[in-house]
Design an enzyme around this catalytic site. Structure first.
Site, PDB file in Angstrom:
ATOM      1  N   ASN A  19       0.875  -1.166   0.000  1.00 25.63           N
ATOM      2  CA  ASN A  19       0.000   0.000   0.000  1.00 25.63           C
ATOM      3  C   ASN A  19       0.920   1.226   0.000  1.00 25.63           C
ATOM      4  OD1 ASN A  19      -1.833   2.028   0.401  1.00 25.63           O
ATOM      5  ND2 ASN A  19      -2.303   1.479   2.522  1.00 25.63           N
ATOM      6  N   LYS A  39       0.158   4.234  -0.373  1.00 27.55           N
ATOM      7  CA  LYS A  39      -0.511   5.429   0.174  1.00 27.55           C
ATOM      8  C   LYS A  39      -0.254   6.622  -0.752  1.00 27.55           C
ATOM      9  CE  LYS A  39       0.080   3.468   4.721  1.00 27.55           C
ATOM     10  NZ  LYS A  39      -0.060   3.626   6.127  1.00 27.55           N
ATOM     11  N   HIS A  75      -9.568   1.007   4.446  1.00 29.84           N
ATOM     12  CA  HIS A  75      -8.331   1.233   5.200  1.00 29.84           C
ATOM     13  C   HIS A  75      -8.637   2.192   6.355  1.00 29.84           C
ATOM     14  CE1 HIS A  75      -4.299   2.470   6.249  1.00 29.84           C
ATOM     15  NE2 HIS A  75      -3.859   1.399   5.607  1.00 29.84           N
ATOM     16  N   GLU A  79      -7.113   4.601   7.543  1.00 28.38           N
ATOM     17  CA  GLU A  79      -6.872   6.032   7.246  1.00 28.38           C
ATOM     18  C   GLU A  79      -8.058   6.629   6.497  1.00 28.38           C
ATOM     19  OE1 GLU A  79      -3.009   5.553   5.438  1.00 28.38           O
ATOM     20  OE2 GLU A  79      -2.199   4.974   7.392  1.00 28.38           O
ATOM     21  N   GLU A 114      -5.757  -4.959  10.305  1.00 31.67           N
ATOM     22  CA  GLU A 114      -4.700  -3.984  10.562  1.00 31.67           C
ATOM     23  C   GLU A 114      -5.029  -3.194  11.827  1.00 31.67           C
ATOM     24  OE1 GLU A 114      -2.521  -2.808   6.734  1.00 31.67           O
ATOM     25  OE2 GLU A 114      -4.327  -1.596   6.835  1.00 31.67           O
ATOM     26  N   GLY A 165       2.164   2.139  10.600  1.00 29.58           N
ATOM     27  CA  GLY A 165       3.115   3.239  10.436  1.00 29.58           C
ATOM     28  C   GLY A 165       3.774   3.672  11.733  1.00 29.58           C
ATOM     29  N   SER A 206       3.143  -2.242  10.364  1.00 25.75           N
ATOM     30  CA  SER A 206       4.591  -2.255  10.609  1.00 25.75           C
ATOM     31  C   SER A 206       5.220  -3.622  10.314  1.00 25.75           C
ATOM     32  CB  SER A 206       4.914  -1.794  12.034  1.00 25.75           C
ATOM     33  OG  SER A 206       4.495  -0.454  12.209  1.00 25.75           O
TER      34      SER A 206
HETATM   35  C1  PEP Z   1      -0.904   0.061   5.921  1.00 27.10           C
HETATM   36  O1  PEP Z   1      -1.042   1.255   5.787  1.00 27.10           O
HETATM   37  O2  PEP Z   1      -1.736  -0.701   5.416  1.00 27.10           O
HETATM   38  C2  PEP Z   1       0.230  -0.433   6.696  1.00 27.10           C
HETATM   39  C3  PEP Z   1       0.210  -1.660   7.126  1.00 27.10           C
HETATM   40  O3  PEP Z   1       1.261   0.456   6.919  1.00 27.10           O
HETATM   41  P1  PEP Z   1       2.686   0.132   7.610  1.00 27.10           P
HETATM   42  O4  PEP Z   1       3.168  -1.182   7.061  1.00 27.10           O
HETATM   43  O5  PEP Z   1       3.560   1.273   7.230  1.00 27.10           O
HETATM   44  O6  PEP Z   1       2.432   0.047   9.073  1.00 27.10           O
END
Ligand code: PEP
Length: 252
Positions: free
Chosen positions: A9, A11, A97, A99, A169, A175, A215
């Site tokens: 992803n 973003k 997601h 976000e 998630e 992040g 992460s």
């Molecule tokens: C994500 O945004 O789906 C995600 C898992 O981000 P990160 O791996 O940076 O935590």
């Protein structure tokens, strides 16, 4: 059979030129060194979809949008419909997601429209769910995730649910550099699979890929992916570096 999937992803990162370079590097590494049994997906900004889809070998690298419009077409300035996404060559759509839920106020109602349109166009939704830190601290994460699923994908009949990839998630791990422990991730994915088994059937539960995201990195992917219910990852930051993304693809 459950597919192993590693989906990036990106973003709101990279220009089109940078994105195409990144996609070409990933494509090259996947073709030369990537585990053959892992489905690879690149979730790019809308502006990059066509160029990235053209730059990769579609038999090995799939392309996803990170969102889609909740309407099929019409007077919705600034929106990008699923049929537009499909016309770029993309085959997956990331939906729900955290976000988007948090910053753009996406509700279950909106997501149900997006899910229906995505399935209608025969693209694969990667449907995200997951709790905030306060919910985890209160110990109510299972109820919270169940409700997110009950209000959306669990309203679908089995034949449609089977076309969806689920990504758990935890928001507190996205992040932040704080990964859910392997046990926390495995427990939640087993819980989700159990819900599918009781609501649909154990056959359906055994067919659906459930990913962990938050992460995930080359350092922890192997341990996460060794868990019985973790079928891969949705990868944010680490998907922006081709070598790191490859390490995660090859972490099984
Ligand atoms: C994500 O945004 O789906 C995600 C898992 O981000 P990160 O791996 O940076 O935590």
């Amino acid at each position: 059979m459950r597919k192993k999937i590693v989906a990036g992803n990106w973003k709101c990162n990279t220009t089109v030129k940078e994105g195409v370079e990144l996609a070409k590097s990933v494509n090259e590494l996947v073709l030369s060194q990537g585990a053959k049994d892992v489905v690879v997906v690149l979730g790019t900004p809308f502006t990059h979809l066509t160029s990235v889809a053209d730059a990769v070998d579609a038999t090995r690298v799939n392309v996803a949008s990170q969102n889609c419009a909740a309407e099929a077409k019409g007077a919705f300035t600034g929106e990008v419909s699923v049929s537009m996404v499909k016309s770029t060559g993309a085959t997956y759509v990331i939906l729900g997601h955290s976000e988007r839920r948090e910053y753009y106020h996406e509700t279950s109602e909106t997501l149900n429209k997006k899910l229906a349109l995505t399935l209608e166009q025969e693209l694969t939704p990667i449907y995200c769910c997951g709790e905030a830190l306060s919910i985890r601290e209160a110990g109510t994460q299972n109820q919270f995730v169940k409700q997110q699923l009950d209000e959306t994908i669990f309203l679908l009949p089995a034949e449609q649910l089977l076309k969806i990839v689920i990504a758990y998630e935890p928001i507190w791990a996205i992040g932040t550099g704080v990964t859910a422990s392997t046990q926390q991730a495995q427990d939640m994915l087993a819980f989700i699979r159990g819900l599918i088994a009781s609501k649909y059937s154990s056959e359906v539960a055994e067919e659906i890929s459930i990913l962990y995201g938050g992460s995930c990195s080359p350092a922890n992917a192997n341990e996460l992916f060794s868990q019985p219910d973790i079928d891969g990852g949705l990868i944010g930051g680490a998907s922006l570096k081709a070598a790191d993304f490859l390490s995660i693809i090859n972490a099984y």
